[in-house]
Design a protein around this motif. Structure first.
Motif: not given
Ligand SMILES: *Cc1c(COP(=O)(O)O)cnc(C)c1O
Length: 387
Positions: A37, A39-45, A47-49, A55
């Motif tokens: 991953t 960046t953290v922001a892409e990881g969050r994106e 994990a929630t899509s 991923f």
């Protein structure tokens, strides 16, 4: 449903599912179970899509997503989700969309695994099931309980007698979701979503994989319903392997030539067997003698490689035939290059009582044949020789 595609189904089968392929011509296998991953922001994106391709492979995988994209294209669906087997897919439809207190209508003639799901798991989870004669379009409608029935689950052509469900009539029923197990027909043979049904399921282990070396299932539907099923599937864990998904994409490329060859061979064999006195009945949707031949001709583009026939000699003759053939091999499955025969009364349905066998449309001398890619004249000689 999507707009009418520019290319015919045969052309799309060759190229579908390559959007994550870069410049590779053949499908790329991504065996990685996880992905870095950035960046953290892409990881969050991710994990929630729904179904992120890079991923974690239980959520999504580029090769598996490629296969899903190809099936969605062939079925004219917004989205698809692949599973580790056809039963994984069917479980996600039934248990992912139905809850305790809901009511489901299905047909008596079904694939044995599906039947066990409805008879065993569904009552345990408080899902009520009503069984109808799938060939009776009025019976489907009459069994719907307004406000309670959430799903109609059909299989056509159905195991093992190749009974046909009227997809136009099924698709026109208002209220519940309509799901169709279209395994026997393949996406080339019929497209249930075009007739108003909501969900189409395939055991891609059969004709889609097409070489008896892939175990795979798939569901195609609206994006909304696929997202619901994905939410269940990611916990159910019956995910498709990237190797199997690549096998599915390989199979799709030759589905057209295989299915046409098998349909032509099955018709020839069915016609010849019909003329033999030792055989009391032949069931093939492409023959005028099939009780629903007109309906089959209307809703199916190809009649497929499966046929059933009944031997005058009953149980003993059935067992002798499946042990006596040389080219036709005794094995459960269908849609591959090798011709397979089964004798349901002594194998898949051996535990049924005579009256249950009769209700399932299976005689003691019934043989199911999945015609492969061998020379049909050789196959016919093999069957007649074993008789
Ligand atoms: C084989 C089959 C299934 C189950 O598929 P698997 O890949 O074996 O889990 C479901 N429906 C039909 C019609 C089948 O032939």
């Amino acid at each position: 449903m999507n707009d009418k595609p520019r290319w015919s189904a045969d052309t799309r089968l060759i190229r579908a599912g390559r959007s994550l392929n870069d410049t590779a011509l053949a499908p790329v296998i991504w065996p990685s179970s996880t992905f870095v991953t950035p960046t953290v922001a892409e990881g969050r994106e991710m994990a929630t899509s729904v179904g992120p391709p890079k991923f974690y492979s239980r959520f999504g995988n580029p090769t598996v997503n490629g296969f899903e994209e190809a099936i969605a294209d062939m079925e004219g669906a917004e989205a698809a989700r692949a599973f580790g087997s056809g039963m994984g897919a069917i479980c996600a439809v039934v248990l992912g969309l139905c809850s305790s207190g809901d009511h489901v209508v299905t047909q008596r003639q079904l694939y044995a695994g599906t039947q066990m799901l409805f008879q065993g798991a569904c009552p345990r989870f408080g899902i009520d099931v009503t069984y109808v004669d799938g060939t009776d379009a009025d019976a489907w409608e009459a069994a719907v309980i307004p406000g309670k029935t959430v799903l109609l689950f059909a299989e056509t052509p159905a195991n093992p007698r190749l009974d046909i469900v009227d997809l136009e009539r099924l698709g026109a029923i208002k209220g519940p979701m309509k799901a169709v197990d279209s395994t026997f027909a393949t996406p080339l043979g019929q497209r249930p979503l075009e007739t108003g049904c909501d969900i189409v399921v395939h055991s891609a282990t059969k004709s889609i994989g097409g070489h008896n070396d892939v175990t795979l299932g798939v569901v195609a539907s609206s994006r909304e319903l696929i997202e619901w099923m994905w939410g269940f599937a990611v916990l159910q864990g019956a995910v498709a392997s990237p190797y199997e998904a690549a096998g599915g994409l390989r199979g799709l490329r030759t589905l057209g030539v295989r299915l046409r060859h098998q349909s032509a061979s099955a018709r020839l064999i069915a016609e010849q067997l019909e003329a033999d006195k030792r055989i009391t009945g032949v069931r093939y949707p492409g023959l005028p003698s099939h009780p629903q031949h007109d309906l089959a001709a209307r809703q199916m583009d190809l009649s497929g490689g499966l046929l059933t026939f009944d031997l005058a000699g009953g149980l003993e003759a059935g067992q002798k035939l499946v042990e006596g053939t040389e080219i036709c091999q005794l094995a459960t499955s269908l849609g591959g290059p090798e011709t397979l025969v089964t004798h349901p009364a002594s194998t898949t349905h051996v535990n049924l009582l005579p009256e249950e066998l009769e209700a399932a449309g299976i005689g003691e001398g019934t043989i199911r044949m999945s015609v492969g890619l061998e020379d049909p004249e050789d196959l016919l000689a093999d069957i007649l020789g074993a008789l």
